[in-house]
Scaffold this motif. Structure first.
Motif, PDB file in Angstrom:
ATOM      1  N   ASP A  74      -5.372   4.493   4.545  1.00  0.00           N
ATOM      2  CA  ASP A  74      -5.099   3.357   3.679  1.00  0.00           C
ATOM      3  C   ASP A  74      -5.009   2.080   4.483  1.00  0.00           C
ATOM      4  O   ASP A  74      -5.423   1.027   4.041  1.00  0.00           O
ATOM      5  N   GLN A  86      -0.663   7.464   6.340  1.00  0.00           N
ATOM      6  CA  GLN A  86      -1.131   6.262   5.674  1.00  0.00           C
ATOM      7  C   GLN A  86      -2.288   5.621   6.406  1.00  0.00           C
ATOM      8  O   GLN A  86      -2.772   4.582   6.024  1.00  0.00           O
ATOM      9  N   ALA A 130       1.416  -5.302   1.363  1.00  0.00           N
ATOM     10  CA  ALA A 130       1.702  -5.295   2.796  1.00  0.00           C
ATOM     11  C   ALA A 130       2.228  -3.929   3.202  1.00  0.00           C
ATOM     12  O   ALA A 130       1.822  -3.382   4.174  1.00  0.00           O
ATOM     13  N   MET A 135       0.794  -1.185   0.000  1.00  0.00           N
ATOM     14  CA  MET A 135       0.000   0.000   0.000  1.00  0.00           C
ATOM     15  C   MET A 135       0.837   1.249   0.000  1.00  0.00           C
ATOM     16  O   MET A 135       0.459   2.267  -0.485  1.00  0.00           O
ATOM     17  N   SER A 136       2.026   1.170   0.536  1.00  0.00           N
ATOM     18  CA  SER A 136       2.783   2.397   0.567  1.00  0.00           C
ATOM     19  C   SER A 136       4.063   2.230  -0.203  1.00  0.00           C
ATOM     20  O   SER A 136       4.734   1.209  -0.124  1.00  0.00           O
ATOM     21  N   GLY A 137       4.366   3.242  -0.934  1.00  0.00           N
ATOM     22  CA  GLY A 137       5.602   3.210  -1.681  1.00  0.00           C
ATOM     23  C   GLY A 137       6.786   3.174  -0.754  1.00  0.00           C
ATOM     24  O   GLY A 137       7.823   2.631  -1.072  1.00  0.00           O
ATOM     25  N   GLN A 138       6.600   3.752   0.405  1.00  0.00           N
ATOM     26  CA  GLN A 138       7.714   3.748   1.329  1.00  0.00           C
ATOM     27  C   GLN A 138       8.060   2.335   1.732  1.00  0.00           C
ATOM     28  O   GLN A 138       9.206   2.001   1.908  1.00  0.00           O
ATOM     29  N   GLN A 170       5.443   2.137   8.161  1.00  0.00           N
ATOM     30  CA  GLN A 170       4.073   1.721   7.952  1.00  0.00           C
ATOM     31  C   GLN A 170       3.012   2.521   8.671  1.00  0.00           C
ATOM     32  O   GLN A 170       2.023   2.905   8.120  1.00  0.00           O
TER      33      GLN A 170
END
Lengths: 355, 506
Positions: free
Chosen positions: A24, A21, A355, A1-4, A16
């Motif tokens: 999301d 976020q 994830a 879900m996160s580019g990070q 996370q």
């Protein structure tokens, strides 16, 4: 879900729970857990089913009723049974973070040992079960030797089992003098070559091993330990799991399934020879990997392995039905392995991103 | 290389926005770096620091915003372009190749070669020059990098940046892997670099470090810049914490209630010894007590914990748990005796990252949720859920893979593991490493409440402040020996450092 998360490994994987976020996270809250895992594995299995259906369609289009009939399917299953049993054992070893190159040779050695004149004479005098026990004992013993070398001797699994692969083959040649030993114990042949409910005993045996394997991997402490040891051996050790002992058991188990496969091989070919099971380890590894078990360990699927085995068996059958060469078959097999692994990596990538 | 006007910014970023599917990682970031300054980038985990670095390094392309070098707008499309503009990045997990030599690592990717043959002599010479610029002429260009310490690898990484004529070096938590002595050395090198006009973008969680080395600070929160170009000298720490967290934090450590007089000793360690590592280690931890081990990295603190825990085989001494002797050398035995370890490297030693949270929590104890070898996963899940609630692990879904949790929540999951097991002796090795400021206070409170509930806790930390703030009693370890023991109120940070330095000098 996160580019990070996707790219954050070098720096921090902990970003996370960042506030930005949060929305999301809740949206994928359900997806992130068990249901997503289920979807994931169902997705993978759906892919395998699709591959099977596609192969079946090719079979039907090219060979028609010669392909699509009960007898032919029994042939496919019977051919799949031996590799199938080896592959179940291999699934455990690979899930546990290892590899076993020796199962084909060990199976060959077991067929030879269980069909020597001495063993067969003893079996005639007592009961045919002697042959079965011999095969199982030889297979398990060889597996445990692998296991001790790898777990306690700290020999790399690839090398230890490579050595066993060569040595077991050599030992089989010495025992058999490179001659084919025909099985003449009628009780043995009658039992294992029979059909039950129209299905060959060998196929029943594969089914039984698969079911027991599934339960063992998914429902028992043994299976949990296997996944833990394969997923992170250091964390498992520091949590108090006896990693070395378990590793030894895993190779013992692979050897045991090689013993079962040897019994089935003896029944199918009615002969023990030192060339039995040549390259079977490679077929087994291919089936396991195509099925979706991670070669790096930590995640294994028995259902996937069964599909993997069936895909290769049907492929072989379709090629044979169409009188195509073994060489073309080998090329197709290679392509399937590569495509399956590429797809697997895509899946892994995507689930990680999710994830 | 230094621009004519020393205060003219060398690198500017304006209104940088970077979105990922479903997340806005950067939402208008401004940054301005002058030549020869140490510019600190502050922010909690998730504030967007790593995304910002990646934009600078060319690993991500921003959706909006401008980047200027010497006032000229530029586009960084990939890591090679970034290096071309003189922007080099030192990641936390250093990207060096262990099997290659120092010189080969420095020139990796732009080897000095003619017609495909490496030019070994000029390689060695130029490597020496770079190392000397960093004040490390003592490091041999031929040494294999795998044999170097983390500090040595950092030097190699910095020399590599210089080999690209870097004008800005981004350092992502460079001190995280170093002990105090090595940090001093790192600072020396940083000063060396800035005196040559190289700018440093310095990222760290440790505010005291920023105070020592930094010139100016930019604070990020939730993907945007909340304060920029603060002068380090004029900005109080409390203000920085307020900016980072959005709330005022005064006392992060919980109150020490004091150990009741009649408390039973739970863990007794006597003359414990591990050859060539530590010897003559004796101490007692009573129920309800937190004992801290302070000292430098490499002093033997982690090894002491691991030996008590049985992960290493002691060469001498005894360990008693609740009065009964524990034969050391076996982790399962220690676990059965009621000892739990939260290891130093949470990810590599503690967790199975791709497994569900509940399976990580029950990792040592799943046997107890099984009968005849068959697991009862619903009981397992229930036990894990109980801990998740008790320890306030977020998110609360125990079926998530543990990889997706933040550092602090992963640490709580490991603590929960030992609570399920019913451990009364907890050995915590660097419990707040990689845990951001806000979550640290939670971990501290948690450790205290476990002690209050009757556990005996041993904490190892490289942050002296943490040991002093958290522990009832402090042991200072130096060179494998306990050089001081006393209540944490009896000694301050300077006192500990004095002892430690004395020991390592001797």
């Amino acid at each position: 879900m996160s580019g990070q998360q996707e790219t954050g490994q070098a720096v921090s994987e902990t970003e996370q729970t960042a506030p930005e976020q949060a929305p999301d996270e809740t949206s994928s809250g359900h997806g992130g857990g068990r249901s997503a895992l289920l979807q994931g594995s169902m997705g993978r299995n759906a892919g395998l089913v699709l591959a099977l259906l596609a192969l079946g369609a090719v079979g039907y289009i090219t060979a028609g009723d010669r392909f699509l009939n009960v007898d032919n399917f029994m042939t496919i299953f019977r051919a799949a049974a031996v590799i199938g049993v080896l592959s179940i054992g291999m699934t455990f070893v690979i899930t546990g973070g290892g590899i076993d190159l020796s199962v084909g040779s060990v199976m060959g050695l077991s067929t030879v040992w269980a069909s020597t004149l001495a063993t067969q004479t003893m079996a005639e005098d007592t009961h045919w079960i002697v042959m079965v026990l011999t095969a199982l004992a030889v297979g398990t013993a060889a597996g445990l030797v692998n296991g001790v070398l790898i777990a306690y001797g700290k020999v790399v699994a690839f090398i230890a089992t490579l050595a066993m692969m060569v040595a077991a083959r050599g030992l089989a040649e010495m025992i058999s003098n490179r001659r084919t030993q025909i099985v003449e114990v009628d009780g043995f042949l009658d039992f294992f070559r029979a059909d039950v409910l129209g299905v060959p005993v060998l196929v029943w045996m594969f089914a039984l091993v698969a079911v027991v394997g599934w339960v063992l991997l998914n429902r028992t402490t043994f299976g949990r330990r296997t996944v833990a040891v394969g997923g992170n051996p250091e964390a498992a050790r520091l949590a108090g799991i006896k990693v070395q002992r378990h590793t030894m058991y895993l190779y013992g188990l692979a050897g045991f399934t090689a013993g079962i496969a040897a019994v089935m091989m003896l029944a199918r070919t009615t002969a023990g020879t030192s060339t039995n099971g040549l390259y079977y380890e490679l077929d087994a590894i291919a089936a396991v990997v195509v099925g979706g078990t991670l070669l790096a360990g930590g995640r294994g699927t028995i259902v996937g392995t069964v599909f993997g085995v069936l895909i290769f068996s049907i492929l072989r059958n379709v090629f044979t039905q169409n009188n195509m060469s073994i060489s073309a078959q080998a090329v197709a097999q290679g392509v399937i392995i590569v495509v399956a692994v590429l797809l697997q990596q895509q899946f892994a990538e995507r689930s990680k991103r999710k994830a | 290389m230094v621009t004519a006007d020393p205060t003219a910014p060398m690198l500017q970023m304006h209104g940088i926005v970077k979105t990922f599917p479903g997340a806005r990682a950067l939402d208008g970031v401004d940054l301005e770096v002058r030549p020869g300054e140490v510019h600190c980038l502050l922010g909690q985990n998730g504030a967007g620091k790593s995304t910002l670095i990646k934009v600078l390094a060319g690993a991500h392309q921003p959706n909006e915003g401008t980047i200027l070098v010497d006032g000229e707008p530029i586009t960084i499309t990939d890591p090679v372009t970034a290096l071309g503009y003189g922007i080099a990045t030192m990641y936390q997990e250093l990207d060096v190749v262990d099997g290659l030599s120092v010189a080969e690592n420095i020139y990796l990717g732009h080897e000095l070669a003619r017609a495909g043959f490496t030019q070994r002599r000029s390689l060695t010479r130029r490597t020496r020059e770079l190392l000397e610029r960093l004040g490390h002429g003592d490091l041999s260009p031929h040494a294999e990098v795998g044999n170097l310490s983390a500090a040595g690898k950092q030097i190699v990484s910095m020399a590599r940046a210089l080999s690209h004529d870097a004008r800005v070096i981004v350092m992502d938590e460079p001190s995280a892997v170093l002990d105090s002595g090595e940090v001093e050395n790192l600072f020396r090198v940083v000063r060396e670099l800035t005196s040559q006009g190289v700018a440093i973008i310095y990222i760290s969680h440790r505010l005291e470090e920023i105070r020592e080395i930094g010139d100016r600070i930019t604070v990020l929160k939730d993907g945007s810049t909340v304060a920029t170009n603060l002068e380090v000298a004029d900005t109080p720490t409390a203000e920085l914490i307020r900016l980072m967290t959005g709330k005022a934090v005064d006392n992060t450590f919980p109150e020490l209630p004091g150990v009741p007089a009649g408390a039973e000793p739970l863990l007794e360690v006597e003359n414990l010894e591990l050859a060539d590592t530590f010897s003559d280690v004796s101490f007692t931890v009573r129920e309800g007590e937190v004992v801290g081990l302070a000292g430098l990295v490499g002093a033997g603190r982690s090894e002491i914990l691991e030996t008590i825990y049985g992960a290493r085989r002691a060469t001498g001494g005894t360990v008693r748990v609740g009065g009964s002797p524990l034969r050391t050398g076996s982790v399962p035995r220690a676990v059965r005796a009621g000892i739990g370890l939260c290891p130093e490297e949470r990810k590599s030693q503690g967790l199975i990252l791709d497994e569900a949270v509940y399976r990580n929590i029950t990792l040592p104890s799943f046997d107890r949720f099984a009968s005849g070898g068959f697991l009862n996963e619903s009981a397992e899940r229930a036990a894990a859920e109980e801990q998740v609630v008790a320890l306030d692990v977020r998110p609360t879904d125990v079926d998530r893979t543990v990889r997706t949790l933040s550092g602090g929540n992963q640490q709580k999951a490991i603590l929960g593991r030992w609570l399920v097991q019913g451990c009364r002796v907890l050995l915590l090795d660097e419990p707040t490493r990689g845990v951001d400021v806000g979550a640290r206070a939670e971990i501290y409170a948690l450790i205290r409440s476990l002690a209050d509930a009757g556990a005996a806790v041993v904490v190892v930390s490289s942050e002296i402040e943490e040991v002093l703030g958290l522990a009832d009693r402090v042991l200072v370890v130096s060179e494998g020996r306990i050089v001081h023991e006393g209540p944490s109120s009896s000694i301050d940070e300077h006192g500990v450092l004095d002892l430690v330095m004395e020991g390592s000098a001797a």
